[in-house]
Motif scaffolding. Structure first.
Motif, PDB file in Angstrom:
ATOM      1  N   THR A 132       0.794  -1.228   0.000  1.00  0.00           N
ATOM      2  CA  THR A 132       0.000   0.000   0.000  1.00  0.00           C
ATOM      3  C   THR A 132       0.826   1.278   0.000  1.00  0.00           C
ATOM      4  N   THR A 133       2.140   1.170   0.117  1.00  0.00           N
ATOM      5  CA  THR A 133       2.966   2.375   0.261  1.00  0.00           C
ATOM      6  C   THR A 133       4.160   2.350  -0.675  1.00  0.00           C
ATOM      7  N   GLY A 134       4.391   3.473  -1.312  1.00  0.00           N
ATOM      8  CA  GLY A 134       5.595   3.671  -2.102  1.00  0.00           C
ATOM      9  C   GLY A 134       6.211   5.003  -1.749  1.00  0.00           C
ATOM     10  N   LEU A 135       7.439   5.218  -2.186  1.00  0.00           N
ATOM     11  CA  LEU A 135       8.118   6.487  -1.972  1.00  0.00           C
ATOM     12  C   LEU A 135       8.553   7.046  -3.315  1.00  0.00           C
ATOM     13  N   ILE A 136       8.420   8.346  -3.481  1.00  0.00           N
ATOM     14  CA  ILE A 136       8.877   8.991  -4.699  1.00  0.00           C
ATOM     15  C   ILE A 136       9.831  10.121  -4.330  1.00  0.00           C
ATOM     16  N   THR A 137      10.984  10.131  -4.991  1.00  0.00           N
ATOM     17  CA  THR A 137      11.943  11.204  -4.783  1.00  0.00           C
ATOM     18  C   THR A 137      11.630  12.330  -5.757  1.00  0.00           C
ATOM     19  N   THR A 138      11.917  13.554  -5.326  1.00  0.00           N
ATOM     20  CA  THR A 138      11.588  14.722  -6.130  1.00  0.00           C
ATOM     21  C   THR A 138      12.714  15.754  -6.033  1.00  0.00           C
ATOM     22  N   ALA A 139      12.505  16.871  -6.702  1.00  0.00           N
ATOM     23  CA  ALA A 139      13.451  17.982  -6.608  1.00  0.00           C
ATOM     24  C   ALA A 139      13.378  18.673  -5.254  1.00  0.00           C
ATOM     25  N   ASP A 140      12.412  18.282  -4.449  1.00  0.00           N
ATOM     26  CA  ASP A 140      12.305  18.824  -3.095  1.00  0.00           C
ATOM     27  C   ASP A 140      11.865  17.735  -2.134  1.00  0.00           C
ATOM     28  N   GLY A 141      12.774  16.821  -1.837  1.00  0.00           N
ATOM     29  CA  GLY A 141      12.520  15.824  -0.818  1.00  0.00           C
ATOM     30  C   GLY A 141      11.824  14.564  -1.299  1.00  0.00           C
ATOM     31  N   VAL A 142      11.368  13.770  -0.324  1.00  0.00           N
ATOM     32  CA  VAL A 142      10.789  12.447  -0.572  1.00  0.00           C
ATOM     33  C   VAL A 142       9.371  12.413  -0.020  1.00  0.00           C
ATOM     34  N   TYR A 143       8.453  11.854  -0.812  1.00  0.00           N
ATOM     35  CA  TYR A 143       7.045  11.807  -0.431  1.00  0.00           C
ATOM     36  C   TYR A 143       6.523  10.376  -0.452  1.00  0.00           C
ATOM     37  N   PRO A 144       5.717  10.009   0.548  1.00  0.00           N
ATOM     38  CA  PRO A 144       5.030   8.710   0.484  1.00  0.00           C
ATOM     39  C   PRO A 144       3.802   8.807  -0.412  1.00  0.00           C
ATOM     40  N   ILE A 145       3.478   7.702  -1.057  1.00  0.00           N
ATOM     41  CA  ILE A 145       2.295   7.625  -1.912  1.00  0.00           C
ATOM     42  C   ILE A 145       1.482   6.400  -1.510  1.00  0.00           C
ATOM     43  N   ASN A 146       0.198   6.586  -1.313  1.00  0.00           N
ATOM     44  CA  ASN A 146      -0.697   5.467  -1.059  1.00  0.00           C
ATOM     45  C   ASN A 146      -0.973   4.778  -2.390  1.00  0.00           C
ATOM     46  N   LEU A 147      -0.546   3.537  -2.540  1.00  0.00           N
ATOM     47  CA  LEU A 147      -0.652   2.833  -3.811  1.00  0.00           C
ATOM     48  C   LEU A 147      -2.061   2.332  -4.111  1.00  0.00           C
TER      49      LEU A 147
END
Length: 357
Positions: A132-147
């Protein structure tokens, strides 16, 4: 690795003339859904200013590339701008673009199953943590995503600014930050538990269970269970740049205790593959592969195919302008570097990374 200035619209207009759809004809007709398991995907940046990102597919045993397969399976739907990363997790292909939507598709049929229209910051890479959880890296930090719902959670505390590569096991997620090296995140609580101040690209898991990252002049060996780090100064290391982020070339064999990366005399246009037999520094004394004179790696440039136990390399013709139209997909023997075959095809795809199921 790429000619970064090419992304400026003004230069694009100078280097290219308008290209019609007829100039980028698909090599073969669309393939039927359900046959995408027997091969690998190539995620393409797309032609900046002209076309969004795309997905190509190589089916094992064929001598051609099946192009624009995501579009063929999802009429009227587009990927984002500068599509740079893809990852297969639990039967889904997660596709990350720097700008625009984060897209999820069934890895077997490529039919879209969900999307997030816009990320909180320019996207980089994705890693699944659990069902149910993933992580995405971005140009401003890391965010969890509900899959399940594709809802974006609150940015992980303690990590700010540009982030890139990410890898996870059942305990920890490892993230590379431009400013602060490698962060380790508890996979259950999503709290930062450790920071190692070095690291520019990653990650690759070698056969002995070590996780590998790199700086521009060293390799970093990580024990992903005990969180111990060891930096190894080597005569050759992968090129890394945050100027226009792309997946690093670091990749690991599943049959030998070895890792591979691209490098060369020119950091902007690398032409060589190096193989590091772990523990044997002499294995880096010369390249395993040197491309033909008129070819350069593009995007991450290289991945190890765990199915066929081969090195897969994606290149364009060296130079500017029309040269980017001429693509070559190479298959190399991962032990000795001998070329197995080469597939040439045309189109302004700008390959970013190969993705295996």
């Amino acid at each position: 690795m790429k000619k970064y200035l090419f992304y400026l619209p003004l230069l694009v207009s100078l280097f290219f003339t308008a290209c019609s759809k007829d100039d980028q004809k698909d090599i073969i007709e669309p393939i039927t859904p359900g046959k995408y398991a027997d091969g690998f995907f190539i995620i393409n940046e797309g032609w900046f200013g002209h076309e969004n990102g795309s997905v190509n597919f190589y089916k094992y045993g064929e001598d051609t590339i099946r192009t624009n397969v995501f579009k063929k399976e999802n009429t009227g739907k587009e990927l984002g701008v500068s599509t740079e990363y893809g990852s297969v997790f639990n039967g889904k292909l997660y596709i990350v673009s720097k700008q625009g939507p984060f897209v999820v598709a069934d890895a077997g049929s490529l039919k879209e199953t969900g999307r997030i229209t816009e990320l909180p910051a320019n996207g980089r890479a994705f890693c699944g943590i659990n069902a149910t959880t993933g992580l995405i890296t971005t140009a401003d930090g890391v965010y969890p995503i509900n899959l399940s719902t594709f809802a974006i959670g609150t940015k992980i505390n303690g990590i700010a600014g540009e982030t890139g590569a990410i890898w996870a096991n059942d305990k920890y997620a490892f993230v590379i930050s431009q400013a602060n090296g490698i962060y380790v995140i508890n996979s259950a609580t999503l709290a930062v538990v450790k920071n190692y101040a070095k690291g520019a690209i990653g990650f690759a898991l070698s056969k002995d269970g070590s996780l590998w990252a790199a700086t521009e002049n060293s390799l970093i060996e990580i024990n992903p269970q005990t969180l111990t780090f060891k930096e190894i100064n080597v005569p050759k290391a992968p090129f890394a740049s945050w100027y226009a982020w792309e997946p690093g070339s670091l990749t690991a064999s599943t049959s030998e205790n070895a890792i591979y990366f691209v490098s060369g005399s020119s950091s902007w246009s690398p032409t060589q593959i190096y193989k590091y037999v772990i523990g044997d520094e002499a294995s880096l004394s010369k390249p395993l592969v040197t491309l033909p004179e008129n070819k350069v790696f593009y995007g991450s440039g290289l991945r190890f195919d765990p199915v066929k136990k081969q090195l897969i390399a994606y290149t364009v013709q060296s130079g500017w302008g029309e040269n980017y139209k001429y693509n070559s997909l190479y298959f190399f023997n991962a032990s000795n570097g001998e070329k197995v075959k080469e597939i040439n095809f045309e189109g302004f795809y700008f390959p970013a990374v190969a993705v295996f199921q």
